[in-house]
Design a protein around this motif. Structure first.
Motif, PDB file in Angstrom:
ATOM      1  N   ALA A 160       1.102  -0.987  -0.078  1.00  0.00           N
ATOM      2  CA  ALA A 160      -0.263  -0.334   0.179  1.00  0.00           C
ATOM      3  C   ALA A 160       0.727   1.413   0.272  1.00  0.00           C
ATOM      4  CB  ALA A 160      -1.016  -0.176   0.997  1.00  0.00           C
ATOM      5  N   GLN A 199      -2.113  -1.602  -3.917  1.00  0.00           N
ATOM      6  CA  GLN A 199      -3.338  -0.544  -3.648  1.00  0.00           C
ATOM      7  C   GLN A 199      -3.049   1.087  -2.826  1.00  0.00           C
ATOM      8  OE1 GLN A 199      -6.429  -2.401  -1.065  1.00  0.00           O
ATOM      9  NE2 GLN A 199      -4.798  -3.416   0.118  1.00  0.00           N
ATOM     10  N   ASN A 200      -3.970   1.493  -2.884  1.00  0.00           N
ATOM     11  CA  ASN A 200      -3.403   3.138  -2.536  1.00  0.00           C
ATOM     12  C   ASN A 200      -3.475   2.925  -0.769  1.00  0.00           C
ATOM     13  OD1 ASN A 200      -6.339   3.282  -1.557  1.00  0.00           O
ATOM     14  ND2 ASN A 200      -6.401   4.688  -3.893  1.00  0.00           N
ATOM     15  N   ALA A 203      -7.207   2.653   0.761  1.00  0.00           N
ATOM     16  CA  ALA A 203      -8.132   1.810   0.340  1.00  0.00           C
ATOM     17  C   ALA A 203      -7.444   0.023   1.095  1.00  0.00           C
ATOM     18  CB  ALA A 203      -8.281   1.029  -1.337  1.00  0.00           C
ATOM     19  N   SER A 242     -12.177  -0.742  -5.766  1.00  0.00           N
ATOM     20  CA  SER A 242     -11.294   0.377  -6.218  1.00  0.00           C
ATOM     21  C   SER A 242     -11.065   0.790  -7.716  1.00  0.00           C
ATOM     22  CB  SER A 242      -9.686  -0.735  -6.794  1.00  0.00           C
ATOM     23  OG  SER A 242     -10.245  -1.806  -7.600  1.00  0.00           O
ATOM     24  N   GLY A 246      -7.721   1.012  -9.929  1.00  0.00           N
ATOM     25  CA  GLY A 246      -7.282   0.779  -8.571  1.00  0.00           C
ATOM     26  C   GLY A 246      -7.053   2.432  -8.060  1.00  0.00           C
ATOM     27  N   ALA A 383      -4.927  -7.854   1.864  1.00  0.00           N
ATOM     28  CA  ALA A 383      -5.506  -8.037   1.228  1.00  0.00           C
ATOM     29  C   ALA A 383      -5.380  -9.153   0.591  1.00  0.00           C
ATOM     30  CB  ALA A 383      -5.253  -6.933   0.607  1.00  0.00           C
TER      31      ALA A 383
END
Length: 404
Positions: A160, A199-200, A203, A242, A246, A383
């Motif tokens: 992330a 992922q950011n 998220a 997402s 994303g 995740a």
């Protein structure tokens, strides 16, 4: 489990060729509710008793569930409850920020078993990734010392970092452009031998809230993350959304006024970066968390002024989120100290009128979520667990909705 207690579960399907989906449905039901009997699982998932029995046997064989002592309910036959085995799977989570990186190892239930952090050279990914690989290797060694099966049962590495991703020729330092252009996932996959996903940070916070936080068991929630930047993690129909690239939830880039000379993105006025600038703090300081906490507790005038201004803008963002997504609740999460995040939530009230302002609500419109600076790494680790075990095939789900 008590017969009158509601069991949260997605429905399976008795159609042919859906055994992998049904397996995921069963795992999620056990994760959300704890130990359940085969009869409980059959009722909750709408699968046949034979299908449930077959899946339970497979999960036992794979070391993912274990039978507990039989229990008697009323005058009926005793039933055997089953629970997930935390050591059935492990994952590594990595949080990359502008000045530091954090890595954690978690088990199937999301419990943190090992963690470590290190400083990063600013905007130098070629040097930074060497530090990151050493950090991950150390966490894996610590995990192996806890469980001899950990390497065999590692399902992946979740990463992330701040978004948005994939924008053309961005030199905006808020977006860590050097890291954006660096072949990060390929380098990490080669260096660790693990499957790597990205992922950011917003998220990742939403993932953490969904697994072990305020969004646990909530089908429709938005996590408003206030960190160096601002983002929104979207949980829609029980799944993390997402977007096509994303970048869903990059609300920090939303303009507070129509485009023009005076337009300003939300995160330039209400993020922790704006707070650092307002107070003249250095975000690279090792005690930055303690500095902020002390200023809040002392009710420093400049800190209180920033909270009032940021709350005004974040109040607007909650109104926007509710209007667009109609969530059961909005959860404010942050890498800031809890005292600061709590004062921010308090200052955001009263909220602006919106479609969410209705009677008979079961969840508040806005609530405080996790403020642990490790939460992004935790969400990143969750995740790979989610990808491996959660039911994500929306087209064949008959999801049971819950009122807000």
């Amino acid at each position: 489990m008590d017969d009158i207690s509601p069991i949260r579960a997605k429905s399976g399907t008795n159609q042919e060729g859906t055994s992998a989906h049904n397996r995921r449905v069963m795992i999620e039901a056990l994760r959300l509710n704890g130990a359940l009997s085969r009869a409980d699982l059959a009722r909750a998932t709408q699968l046949t008793k034979q299908a449930v029995s077959n899946i339970i046997e497979d999960l036992e064989s794979d070391g993912l569930v274990v039978a507990l002592d039989a229990v008697r309910k009323g005058r009926g036959q005793p039933s055997t409850p089953y629970r997930l085995v935390p050591e059935g799977a492990f994952a590594i989570g990595l949080h990359i920020d502008r000045h530091l990186t954090r890595a954690v190892a978690v088990d199937l239930m999301g419990s943190v078993l090992a963690r470590a952090e290190a400083n990063l050279p600013f905007d130098e990914p070629s040097k930074g990734v060497e530090i990151i690989l050493e950090l991950i290797a150390g966490v894996r060694r610590d995990l192996a010392g806890i469980s001899s099966q950990s390497e065999k049962r590692l399902v992946g590495l979740g990463v992330a970092m701040p978004g948005p991703f994939g924008l053309k020729d961005s030199d905006d330092k808020w977006m860590m452009p050097a890291w954006q252009k660096f072949p990060l996932l390929e380098t990490l996959a080669k260096g660790t031998g693990l499957n790597v996903g990205l992922q950011n940070d917003a998220a990742a916070c939403a993932t953490a809230e969904r697994i072990v936080g305020a969004a646990h068991g909530v089908d429709h929630a938005v996590c408003l993350y206030v960190g160096y930047g601002i983002g929104a993690g979207l949980i829609l129909n029980g799944e993390l959304y997402s977007g096509g690239h994303g970048n869903a939830g990059e609300i920090g880039m939303a303009l507070l006024a129509p485009a023009g000379p005076g337009s300003t993105p939300l995160e330039h006025r209400a993020s922790l970066a704006s707070l650092y600038q307002h107070l003249g703090l250095n975000p690279a300081d090792s005690d930055i968390y303690e500095q902020m906490n002390a200023l809040v507790l002392a009710e420093d005038a400049k800190m209180m002024a920033w909270i009032d201004g940021a709350a005004h803008d974040l109040r607007w963002s909650v109104h926007l989120i509710e209007t667009i997504f109609d969530p059961q609740t909005v959860i404010l999460t942050s890498g800031a100290p809890e005292a600061l995040a709590r004062r921010l939530v308090e200052a955001m009230h009263p909220l602006l009128p919106s479609i969410a302002d209705r009677p008979a609500r079961m969840l508040p419109r806005l609530q405080l979520g996790t403020t642990d600076p490790w939460s992004i790494a935790l969400g990143a680790a969750a995740a790979p667990i989610s990808r491996a075990f959660d039911p994500l095939f929306s087209a064949i789900l008959k999801t049971r909705s819950a009122p807000a």
